[in-house]
Motif scaffolding. Sequence first.
Motif, PDB file in Angstrom:
ATOM      1  N   LEU A  67       0.826  -1.209   0.000  1.00  0.00           N
ATOM      2  CA  LEU A  67       0.000   0.000   0.000  1.00  0.00           C
ATOM      3  C   LEU A  67       0.864   1.266   0.000  1.00  0.00           C
ATOM      4  CD1 LEU A  67      -2.854  -1.025   2.465  1.00  0.00           C
ATOM      5  CD2 LEU A  67      -3.144  -0.350   0.079  1.00  0.00           C
ATOM      6  N   ILE A  68       1.981   1.243   0.722  1.00  0.00           N
ATOM      7  CA  ILE A  68       2.906   2.378   0.701  1.00  0.00           C
ATOM      8  C   ILE A  68       3.467   2.573  -0.706  1.00  0.00           C
ATOM      9  CG2 ILE A  68       5.128   3.230   1.558  1.00  0.00           C
ATOM     10  CD1 ILE A  68       4.493   1.871   4.222  1.00  0.00           C
ATOM     11  N   VAL A  69       3.870   1.484  -1.337  1.00  0.00           N
ATOM     12  CA  VAL A  69       4.387   1.549  -2.711  1.00  0.00           C
ATOM     13  C   VAL A  69       3.312   2.075  -3.660  1.00  0.00           C
ATOM     14  CG1 VAL A  69       5.272   0.190  -4.640  1.00  0.00           C
ATOM     15  CG2 VAL A  69       6.068  -0.277  -2.310  1.00  0.00           C
ATOM     16  N   CYS A  70       2.079   1.605  -3.477  1.00  0.00           N
ATOM     17  CA  CYS A  70       0.970   2.048  -4.319  1.00  0.00           C
ATOM     18  C   CYS A  70       0.755   3.552  -4.194  1.00  0.00           C
ATOM     19  CB  CYS A  70      -0.295   1.284  -3.946  1.00  0.00           C
ATOM     20  SG  CYS A  70      -1.745   1.703  -4.937  1.00  0.00           S
ATOM     21  N   GLY A  71       0.761   4.073  -2.970  1.00  0.00           N
ATOM     22  CA  GLY A  71       0.599   5.509  -2.769  1.00  0.00           C
ATOM     23  C   GLY A  71       1.714   6.302  -3.422  1.00  0.00           C
ATOM     24  N   PHE A  72       2.935   5.794  -3.337  1.00  0.00           N
ATOM     25  CA  PHE A  72       4.095   6.455  -3.958  1.00  0.00           C
ATOM     26  C   PHE A  72       3.905   6.558  -5.469  1.00  0.00           C
ATOM     27  CE2 PHE A  72       8.229   6.070  -6.079  1.00  0.00           C
ATOM     28  CZ  PHE A  72       8.905   7.148  -5.545  1.00  0.00           C
ATOM     29  N   LEU A  73       3.494   5.459  -6.092  1.00  0.00           N
ATOM     30  CA  LEU A  73       3.338   5.436  -7.551  1.00  0.00           C
ATOM     31  C   LEU A  73       2.157   6.287  -8.005  1.00  0.00           C
ATOM     32  CD1 LEU A  73       4.000   1.625  -8.190  1.00  0.00           C
ATOM     33  CD2 LEU A  73       5.588   3.540  -8.553  1.00  0.00           C
ATOM     34  N   VAL A  74       1.039   6.188  -7.294  1.00  0.00           N
ATOM     35  CA  VAL A  74      -0.151   6.947  -7.682  1.00  0.00           C
ATOM     36  C   VAL A  74       0.106   8.452  -7.602  1.00  0.00           C
ATOM     37  CG1 VAL A  74      -2.501   7.547  -6.950  1.00  0.00           C
ATOM     38  CG2 VAL A  74      -1.823   5.154  -7.121  1.00  0.00           C
ATOM     39  N   PRO A  81      -5.641   1.549   4.918  1.00  0.00           N
ATOM     40  CA  PRO A  81      -5.218   1.667   3.517  1.00  0.00           C
ATOM     41  C   PRO A  81      -4.961   3.099   3.084  1.00  0.00           C
ATOM     42  CG  PRO A  81      -7.529   1.007   3.664  1.00  0.00           C
ATOM     43  CD  PRO A  81      -6.951   0.866   5.025  1.00  0.00           C
ATOM     44  N   ILE A  82      -5.845   4.028   3.459  1.00  0.00           N
ATOM     45  CA  ILE A  82      -5.630   5.406   3.035  1.00  0.00           C
ATOM     46  C   ILE A  82      -4.431   6.009   3.763  1.00  0.00           C
ATOM     47  CG2 ILE A  82      -6.651   7.714   2.930  1.00  0.00           C
ATOM     48  CD1 ILE A  82      -9.372   6.427   2.629  1.00  0.00           C
ATOM     49  N   GLY A  83      -4.282   5.682   5.048  1.00  0.00           N
ATOM     50  CA  GLY A  83      -3.139   6.191   5.803  1.00  0.00           C
ATOM     51  C   GLY A  83      -1.816   5.704   5.244  1.00  0.00           C
ATOM     52  N   LEU A  84      -1.737   4.418   4.901  1.00  0.00           N
ATOM     53  CA  LEU A  84      -0.496   3.882   4.355  1.00  0.00           C
ATOM     54  C   LEU A  84      -0.218   4.431   2.958  1.00  0.00           C
ATOM     55  CD1 LEU A  84      -0.712   0.181   5.560  1.00  0.00           C
ATOM     56  CD2 LEU A  84       0.933   1.899   6.300  1.00  0.00           C
ATOM     57  N   MET A  85      -1.259   4.613   2.150  1.00  0.00           N
ATOM     58  CA  MET A  85      -1.054   5.209   0.835  1.00  0.00           C
ATOM     59  C   MET A  85      -0.607   6.665   0.966  1.00  0.00           C
ATOM     60  SD  MET A  85      -4.147   3.536  -1.429  1.00  0.00           S
ATOM     61  CE  MET A  85      -3.597   4.285  -2.960  1.00  0.00           C
ATOM     62  N   ALA A  86      -1.108   7.369   1.988  1.00  0.00           N
ATOM     63  CA  ALA A  86      -0.647   8.733   2.244  1.00  0.00           C
ATOM     64  C   ALA A  86       0.826   8.754   2.632  1.00  0.00           C
ATOM     65  CB  ALA A  86      -1.496   9.379   3.338  1.00  0.00           C
ATOM     66  N   VAL A  87       1.261   7.739   3.384  1.00  0.00           N
ATOM     67  CA  VAL A  87       2.693   7.611   3.691  1.00  0.00           C
ATOM     68  C   VAL A  87       3.494   7.495   2.408  1.00  0.00           C
ATOM     69  CG1 VAL A  87       4.440   6.113   4.718  1.00  0.00           C
ATOM     70  CG2 VAL A  87       2.348   6.616   5.974  1.00  0.00           C
ATOM     71  N   GLY A  88       3.047   6.624   1.502  1.00  0.00           N
ATOM     72  CA  GLY A  88       3.741   6.452   0.230  1.00  0.00           C
ATOM     73  C   GLY A  88       3.734   7.712  -0.602  1.00  0.00           C
ATOM     74  N   ALA A  89       2.596   8.428  -0.607  1.00  0.00           N
ATOM     75  CA  ALA A  89       2.509   9.666  -1.379  1.00  0.00           C
ATOM     76  C   ALA A  89       3.487  10.712  -0.861  1.00  0.00           C
ATOM     77  CB  ALA A  89       1.083  10.206  -1.330  1.00  0.00           C
ATOM     78  N   GLY A  90       3.737  10.713   0.442  1.00  0.00           N
ATOM     79  CA  GLY A  90       4.669  11.674   1.021  1.00  0.00           C
ATOM     80  C   GLY A  90       6.112  11.204   1.033  1.00  0.00           C
ATOM     81  N   LEU A  91       6.341   9.992   0.558  1.00  0.00           N
ATOM     82  CA  LEU A  91       7.674   9.413   0.640  1.00  0.00           C
ATOM     83  C   LEU A  91       8.629  10.050  -0.355  1.00  0.00           C
ATOM     84  CD1 LEU A  91       9.519   7.231   1.843  1.00  0.00           C
ATOM     85  CD2 LEU A  91       8.686   5.672   0.084  1.00  0.00           C
ATOM     86  N   GLN A  92       9.771  10.432   0.136  1.00  0.00           N
ATOM     87  CA  GLN A  92      10.900  10.816  -0.704  1.00  0.00           C
ATOM     88  C   GLN A  92      12.007   9.831  -0.380  1.00  0.00           C
ATOM     89  OE1 GLN A  92      11.906  14.947  -0.186  1.00  0.00           O
ATOM     90  NE2 GLN A  92       9.801  15.642  -0.527  1.00  0.00           N
TER      91      GLN A  92
END
Length: 301
Positions: free
Chosen positions: A13-20, A194-205
């Motif tokens: 889910l973290i990876v998914c948020g990063f890619l999206v 799921p949304i929290g983990l995707m938000a982690v991925g979206a904020g990941l650098q």
Amino acid sequence: MSTALLLLPDLLLIVCGFLVCRYTALDRSVWSAAEKLVYHLLFPALLFGAIVRNPLSLGESAALGGGALALTALGVATSLGLGRLPGVEARLHASGAQTAFRFNSYVALALAERLAGGAGVAGVALLVALCVPLCNVAAVWPLARHSQQAFGRELLRNPLILSTVAGLLCNLAGLRLPEVLGTTLQRIGSAALPIGLMAVGAGLQLGGLNASPRLAAAFLGIRHALLPLAGLGLALLLPLSPTQRTVLVMFSALPTASSCYVLAVRMGGHGPFVAGLVTVSTALGMVSLPLWTALAGRLAG
């Protein structure tokens, strides 16, 4: 399903948020709004529901609760103590310290059910009720101090603290939600992870941890080495049942909470650094949790 595979969906889910966030029209503006939704509604509903649904029995679980509080206090003391070391950047420390002592309550509840059934879930519910308020207070304090916000005001309006305290009071008072309300609350809370983990991925650098590799290693060392070792020692020393030993060791080895990132961002902390810590902690948990729970199983046997 093995313990490692139980954590794999979180990492994906973290990876998914990063890619999206980076390769679709759902860019940072979308995820900034999602972070607010998670922080103010979804995670509070998850925590409140998890505490209220499982009746607490403090008398029968005093040793288990005391052990968990001792572990949490150890994590808080050691992680906040790192801020006194020379060369530690204040904003990075205030943002990341929480990752050393906060824990993923969703993984805790799911894993407890798989390892110890209903008794395990009841034990974890007690630990969530006792330790989440302490963890959230300790997480808010350095962030509020660094951002020069009033600590008392931040506590009184922090939705994670308010929801856990409310859940604990309702549980101890014996209050139970009507089925339709409980189901609605549970469905709202189920969206938090799921949304929290995707938000982690979206904020990941990917270079976020490069801001302070040594500090990051210290936080992860507390979360994945010091606390599990202390948990194993307490499981041997305290008068616990086999199920309680398993729950305590599992609790000590959990990956950090995904809401660490959301809290850091909402309070002006260093988001990329915390997102990196959450990602690495989740990945480390896939390796460390099976090892520590296997040791707990031997103790229980």
